[in-house]
Each structure stands twice: as C-alpha cells, then as structure tokens.
Enzyme design. Structure first.
Site, PDB file in Angstrom:
ATOM      1  N   GLU A  79     -53.139  14.744  51.198  1.00  0.00           N
ATOM      2  CA  GLU A  79     -53.900  13.768  50.417  1.00  0.00           C
ATOM      3  C   GLU A  79     -53.912  12.382  51.062  1.00  0.00           C
ATOM      4  O   GLU A  79     -53.688  11.360  50.411  1.00  0.00           O
ATOM      5  CB  GLU A  79     -53.348  13.686  48.986  1.00  0.00           C
ATOM      6  CG  GLU A  79     -53.582  14.934  48.174  1.00  0.00           C
ATOM      7  CD  GLU A  79     -55.072  15.246  47.963  1.00  0.00           C
ATOM      8  OE1 GLU A  79     -55.835  14.316  47.676  1.00  0.00           O
ATOM      9  OE2 GLU A  79     -55.453  16.429  48.097  1.00  0.00           O
ATOM     10  N   ASP A  96     -57.447  16.705  52.432  1.00  0.00           N
ATOM     11  CA  ASP A  96     -56.381  17.570  51.918  1.00  0.00           C
ATOM     12  C   ASP A  96     -55.142  17.519  52.801  1.00  0.00           C
ATOM     13  O   ASP A  96     -54.013  17.491  52.304  1.00  0.00           O
ATOM     14  CB  ASP A  96     -56.869  19.017  51.808  1.00  0.00           C
ATOM     15  CG  ASP A  96     -57.910  19.195  50.711  1.00  0.00           C
ATOM     16  OD1 ASP A  96     -57.915  18.393  49.755  1.00  0.00           O
ATOM     17  OD2 ASP A  96     -58.729  20.129  50.812  1.00  0.00           O
ATOM     18  N   TRP A 111     -59.615  22.306  52.277  1.00  0.00           N
ATOM     19  CA  TRP A 111     -59.672  23.651  51.699  1.00  0.00           C
ATOM     20  C   TRP A 111     -60.578  23.570  50.481  1.00  0.00           C
ATOM     21  O   TRP A 111     -60.338  22.793  49.564  1.00  0.00           O
ATOM     22  CB  TRP A 111     -58.277  24.111  51.297  1.00  0.00           C
ATOM     23  CG  TRP A 111     -58.240  25.522  50.761  1.00  0.00           C
ATOM     24  CD1 TRP A 111     -58.725  25.968  49.571  1.00  0.00           C
ATOM     25  CD2 TRP A 111     -57.691  26.671  51.412  1.00  0.00           C
ATOM     26  NE1 TRP A 111     -58.517  27.311  49.436  1.00  0.00           N
ATOM     27  CE2 TRP A 111     -57.891  27.778  50.550  1.00  0.00           C
ATOM     28  CE3 TRP A 111     -57.052  26.868  52.652  1.00  0.00           C
ATOM     29  CZ2 TRP A 111     -57.462  29.064  50.874  1.00  0.00           C
ATOM     30  CZ3 TRP A 111     -56.629  28.149  52.970  1.00  0.00           C
ATOM     31  CH2 TRP A 111     -56.834  29.233  52.095  1.00  0.00           C
ATOM     32  N   GLU A 112     -61.626  24.388  50.459  1.00  0.00           N
ATOM     33  CA  GLU A 112     -62.637  24.290  49.410  1.00  0.00           C
ATOM     34  C   GLU A 112     -62.134  24.776  48.051  1.00  0.00           C
ATOM     35  O   GLU A 112     -61.646  25.896  47.932  1.00  0.00           O
ATOM     36  CB  GLU A 112     -63.879  25.088  49.805  1.00  0.00           C
ATOM     37  CG  GLU A 112     -65.042  24.891  48.846  1.00  0.00           C
ATOM     38  CD  GLU A 112     -65.362  23.431  48.678  1.00  0.00           C
ATOM     39  OE1 GLU A 112     -64.973  22.848  47.644  1.00  0.00           O
ATOM     40  OE2 GLU A 112     -65.973  22.855  49.596  1.00  0.00           O
TER      41      GLU A 112
END
Length: 204
Positions: A79, A96, A111-112
């Site tokens: 993050e 991410d 990452w979706e």
C-alpha cells in the site's frame, strides 16, 4: 494457485533493471504460488459456486492479501503511495506492493479485486508512473475468466482486458509492463467459500 500466462506488454527498462529483474519476477511467481485454499492445503481448490447472486461465490481481497503478504516478507512495501513527482497534481492512489532499490526506480505489483474498469485504472496508473519517470514499471495480476466466474461478480479477468494490450504497448515507450493471468488448481463444492471483504484476511 497457478500462473497461467505472463504477458509482457512493454520490455524497455533501463540497464539497471536487468540486475534485479530475475529476483523481482521470482518474488511475484513465489507469491502467486503461496496462495492456497483451504487453509493449510498445498494447492488452491476453489468452491465451485458462481458469484452472480448476492451472498454466493468467493471473495477476492483475502486472495490479494495473501499475495501481498509474501511480497512484504520479501522486502516489498504494501500500500505504498504513488510517488508523484509534481505535488500540485492529485495522485491516483497507492500500489498494492512496491519494491525499490537505490539503483532503480520503484517496481510495482497490482492484484485485481474490482471490475474491468478497475483493471483499466490499475494499468493506467502503472503506465502513467512509467511516463512520469517515477517507477520502472510493474505487473497486474488478475484471474482468468474460468476462475473469475467463481469470484465476486464482474471481477476483472485476463480475457476481458486482453484486447486493450496493444493500446498500452503503444502508450508506454519505456519501462516494463506485464499482465499475469492466474487460476485455481482444482474445483470442489466440498471446500468452504472464501470470505468476501477483509474477514478472511488471515485465512490463506
């Protein structure tokens, strides 16, 4: 979890990236491979239930959290805010996972967990960072359509975003950009569903 396809879209980083490329790619592959279900298993077996209806299907965020946790153990920063070079501009949001060394600009992984619009935003964010010379590049990890049907309804998938690869290939002139498709190892209605939201974070 299985890595199905690693689609390199742009491969024009500076020479310094070559010194860390193998290590970064190994981290990403290792992080994908460590995502298992159910907890304690050696592989990833998904609860074979469509995510079309409310309260059904499997969550996505706990899977992402397991991926990011392994990267964090390997020295990545979770993050991390977008390293905006112009403070007068509004940043697009954090990455991410974020890896940096003094010799190279940061490299990122996304990452979706959202729909196809979220997939476009993630790739645009990486490409913009490459254009603004504040990151070396990055990868987007997302499920295949075969896996996505068992996840939160309308989550972005590789096949849905694939027709736009040629656009990002022209848009990003330097740096490294790839999209990675992942998939479950097996299907079963005997394993528990993966919790939606954050309540399953510690389960994988």
């Amino acid at each position: 979890m299985r890595l199905i396809k690693w689609e390199t879209i742009v491969d024009k980083p500076n020479a310094a990236f070559g010194k860390v490329r193998a290590r970064l790619f190994k981290d990403i592959k290792m992080a994908i491979g460590t995502v298992v279900w159910p907890p304690g298993a050696a592989t990833f077996t998904i609860h074979a239930q469509s995510g079309k209806k409310r309260g059904q299907g499997n969550g996505v965020k706990p899977i992402k959290d397991a991926f990011v946790k392994l990267l964090e153990e390997r020295g990545w920063i979770p993050e991390q805010d977008y390293p905006n070079v112009d403070p007068s501009l509004r940043p697009p949001g954090p990455f991410d996972a974020f890896y940096t060394l003094p010799s190279i600009l940061p490299f990122v992984a996304e990452w979706e967990t959202g729909n196809v619009s979220s997939s476009h935003r993630a790739l645009n964010k990486i490409v913009m960072g490459m254009h603004e010379k504040c990151i070396t590049g990055g990868v987007l990890v997302l499920p295949t359509r075969k896996m996505a049907k068992y996840l939160t309804d309308r989550v972005g998938n590789f096949e849905e975003i694939e027709p736009y690869f040629r656009f990002w290939k022209k848009a990003a002139r330097t740096g490294y950009l790839a999209v990675i498709a992942v998939e479950h190892d097996a299907e079963s209605d005997k394993v528990a569903r993966i919790s939606k939201g954050t309540d399953g974070r510690a389960l994988i």
